[in-house]
Design an enzyme around this catalytic site. Sequence first.
Site, mmCIF file in Angstrom:
data_model
loop_
_atom_site.group_PDB
_atom_site.id
_atom_site.type_symbol
_atom_site.label_atom_id
_atom_site.label_comp_id
_atom_site.label_asym_id
_atom_site.label_seq_id
_atom_site.Cartn_x
_atom_site.Cartn_y
_atom_site.Cartn_z
ATOM 1 N N LYS A 154 71.611 72.153 50.706
ATOM 2 C CA LYS A 154 71.698 70.936 49.910
ATOM 3 C C LYS A 154 72.101 69.756 50.793
ATOM 4 O O LYS A 154 72.961 69.870 51.672
ATOM 5 C CB LYS A 154 72.709 71.098 48.771
ATOM 6 C CG LYS A 154 72.261 72.085 47.695
ATOM 7 C CD LYS A 154 71.028 71.577 46.955
ATOM 8 C CE LYS A 154 70.646 72.479 45.800
ATOM 9 N NZ LYS A 154 71.551 72.345 44.645
ATOM 10 N N GLN A 211 79.206 85.202 46.262
ATOM 11 C CA GLN A 211 77.799 84.828 46.187
ATOM 12 C C GLN A 211 77.321 84.670 47.632
ATOM 13 O O GLN A 211 78.115 84.784 48.562
ATOM 14 C CB GLN A 211 77.643 83.507 45.430
ATOM 15 C CG GLN A 211 78.432 82.369 46.056
ATOM 16 C CD GLN A 211 78.856 81.307 45.071
ATOM 17 O OE1 GLN A 211 79.058 81.581 43.900
ATOM 18 N NE2 GLN A 211 78.971 80.073 45.546
ATOM 19 N N ASP A 219 70.449 76.995 46.984
ATOM 20 C CA ASP A 219 71.003 77.479 48.250
ATOM 21 C C ASP A 219 71.917 78.681 48.077
ATOM 22 O O ASP A 219 72.555 79.119 49.037
ATOM 23 C CB ASP A 219 71.759 76.345 48.956
ATOM 24 C CG ASP A 219 72.842 75.724 48.068
ATOM 25 O OD1 ASP A 219 72.785 75.891 46.833
ATOM 26 O OD2 ASP A 219 73.743 75.058 48.617
ATOM 27 N N ASP A 231 86.030 81.640 42.531
ATOM 28 C CA ASP A 231 84.974 80.770 42.030
ATOM 29 C C ASP A 231 84.155 81.503 40.958
ATOM 30 O O ASP A 231 83.638 82.594 41.199
ATOM 31 C CB ASP A 231 84.071 80.354 43.193
ATOM 32 C CG ASP A 231 83.120 79.235 42.830
ATOM 33 O OD1 ASP A 231 83.598 78.124 42.537
ATOM 34 O OD2 ASP A 231 81.899 79.484 42.842
ATOM 35 N N ASN A 232 84.061 80.903 39.789
ATOM 36 C CA ASN A 232 83.198 81.409 38.708
ATOM 37 C C ASN A 232 83.340 82.909 38.446
ATOM 38 O O ASN A 232 82.348 83.650 38.450
ATOM 39 C CB ASN A 232 81.730 81.085 39.022
ATOM 40 C CG ASN A 232 81.424 79.615 38.877
ATOM 41 O OD1 ASN A 232 81.984 78.924 38.036
ATOM 42 N ND2 ASN A 232 80.524 79.116 39.706
ATOM 43 N N GLU A 245 88.780 80.442 38.298
ATOM 44 C CA GLU A 245 88.110 79.169 38.032
ATOM 45 C C GLU A 245 86.952 79.454 37.085
ATOM 46 O O GLU A 245 85.816 79.607 37.484
ATOM 47 C CB GLU A 245 87.608 78.539 39.338
ATOM 48 C CG GLU A 245 87.057 77.127 39.166
ATOM 49 C CD GLU A 245 85.538 77.036 39.300
ATOM 50 O OE1 GLU A 245 85.004 75.929 39.159
ATOM 51 O OE2 GLU A 245 84.888 78.071 39.544
ATOM 52 N N LYS A 267 81.412 68.246 48.745
ATOM 53 C CA LYS A 267 80.758 69.545 48.924
ATOM 54 C C LYS A 267 79.548 69.453 49.851
ATOM 55 O O LYS A 267 79.139 70.455 50.443
ATOM 56 C CB LYS A 267 80.294 70.094 47.574
ATOM 57 C CG LYS A 267 81.375 70.726 46.732
ATOM 58 C CD LYS A 267 80.802 71.539 45.590
ATOM 59 C CE LYS A 267 79.970 70.716 44.639
ATOM 60 N NZ LYS A 267 79.487 71.525 43.490
ATOM 61 N N TYR A 268 78.985 68.257 49.954
ATOM 62 C CA TYR A 268 77.719 68.125 50.682
ATOM 63 C C TYR A 268 77.816 67.216 51.915
ATOM 64 O O TYR A 268 76.822 67.018 52.595
ATOM 65 C CB TYR A 268 76.639 67.583 49.737
ATOM 66 C CG TYR A 268 76.566 68.343 48.443
ATOM 67 C CD1 TYR A 268 76.064 69.635 48.402
ATOM 68 C CD2 TYR A 268 77.027 67.776 47.251
ATOM 69 C CE1 TYR A 268 76.011 70.343 47.214
ATOM 70 C CE2 TYR A 268 76.968 68.485 46.057
ATOM 71 C CZ TYR A 268 76.468 69.762 46.046
ATOM 72 O OH TYR A 268 76.414 70.473 44.864
#
Length: 671
Positions: A263, A323, A358, A393-394, A422, A532-533
């Site tokens: 990204k 992930q 991604d 995360d998630n 989270e 983040k990017y």
Amino acid sequence: MRQGGEADTPGALRTTRIPLLAATPCVPGGFAPKSFVGEVVPFSVVAFREGHDIIGVQLRLTSPTGDVSLHRLSARADGTDTWSTSVALDEKGTWQFRFEAFSDDFATWAHAAELKVAAGVDVPVMGALGAEILTRAAAEKDRPAAERKRLLADAAALNNGDGETTLALSTDPELAKIFHNRPLITLHSATAEHSLNVERVAAGVGSWYEFFPRSEGAKRRKDGSVKGGTFRTAMKRLPEVAAMGFDVVYLVPVHPIGTTNRKGRNNTLTTEPGDPGSPYAIGAPEGGHDAIHPDLGTPQDFRAFVRAAEKEGLEVALDLALQASPDHPWVDTHPEWFTTLPDGTIAYAENPPKKYQDIYPLNFDNDPAGIYAEMLRVVQYWVSQGVKIFRVDNPHTKPLQFWEWLIATVNAADPDVIFLAEAFTRPAVMRALAAVGFQQSYSYFTWRNSKAELEEFLTTVSHDTADYMRPNLFVNTHDILTEYLQFGGRAAYRIRACIAATAGPIYGVYAGYELFENVARPGSEENIDNEKYEYKFRNWREAEEQGDSLAPLLRELNAIRAAHPALRQLRNFSAHWSDDDAVLVYSKHLAAPFTGTGTADTIIVVANVDPHSVRETTVHLDTTQWGIPLGDTFEVEDLLTGAVWTWGEHNYVRLDAFAEPVHILKVKEQS
């Protein structure tokens, strides 16, 4: 009926002779409730018996090291037959508790004797009954000799005395105290043993600060390219974070980042040379979840960062994002850990309307034994590197059963490891994650902004779910910039920080909050030019010198939290009232036996939650919650300004959103 008139018993009875029902703390689904060292835990049970005889109820606690203590419960005055007490648990580990009820023969006699003797009814009988009870109590060998001697003397007085003697002894506070401390027990009844898991303090108390290490110390070269920050440059930020009073520094993933479908800025599908990519696209030829991004340094550099944080009184929390990027080694070595579509491609992650081209989500069902073992290995590796806190995360996108197994397995080896969920998802899912083991949880606090919303939310998390779910009240995250912060101006940032820091014992901020970064990417609740990017360049010191930083307030808030034990508890939140729909009022009270200072600690917070206005109103307090009768006055000190006022049940306030939107008031000790 059997011969002799005995009733047939259809099976094991679920009630005891004196019923004991609705015992708390408890967790839906039968999981063990949780607490943390130093937390004041309310214990309650419904207990009653037929007729008018008085009962007693006590709590039997067994500590992890085997120490047993008894605690008498008091009946609430609300007609619900609920009995309760509060105990501060001071030892880490698994506690056992059970409730016990008994017929309180002395209290029953004393109550009846006081009424009957005064009315001239059954006077000799009441004296004889009292003598019999005291004689039975004196026969108990475990009573102190002096106490047994006193009881026998009083029994003789009742046998030989008149109504005046009976009335005097039935109302004698010293005699009542003897039986309160060591009751004469008949019809003893008890619940089954229950477990309560008491975790270390950091599981329930903490102030978190999130940052991206690649931005700390990042520099733009003359040719426009960027030299990213490293663990070594990020170390330089740690003293300032510690000076603001935070005790946890949370890092987003620090692993190699994939290049496939990387990204670009603002979550675009087009990258430019030098775009660092999202740290959540984990995995590249350099390694996966157990590797360090080479731009950040080496494993030795990471361990040095952890040691530097410890030196500053900070603990490192690491993001655990299960992930993979398309370039992760797992894609080649374990394709069964992913979901393959009919066209042969691997499904990427989605959270409609968001798409993460991604990132490949993991599939836990094709090879559960293999993937479970690998995730455990990853966590244990980072524990070996000095990490004891994981922000997950998630987690709601992975099987609940997996989390129950993983957390139990990790904590069996090291009970100090903490997991923060989270999971911004449905309430039942969030609560289930907490029930199966997550020590902390993100929550809906970020989106609860009105007075009514905050009252309902904070009451729920402080009482209804507090036996197992601990909210971490983050004011913002790298993913979340609410409309309240986007359009509320600097006042909104002050208001939210004050509420988060005082309403619950755990809260957090994401770096940039203190700089009032409030511009969102159009149509989203994310910061524009999201970190983040890309790299972020911030001059913390210059902003504070120019008065453009919230850091001084954050220092004050964390200092207040450190000085006031009432703010380091979850279950003591109480909402009060105001005549203005934008003025939130609540208190946090901790009784003297639990503060460690010998004096009670009471904080009252009054907040104007409308960041665009000045509000004048009257607040109404239930002062009995901290032991002051309604109508009495007392002094309060504003811990933010130093102002001192005389307050009572009803009080005028003026809260200017642009100057002083919040009062944080300490109730001064009464002389």
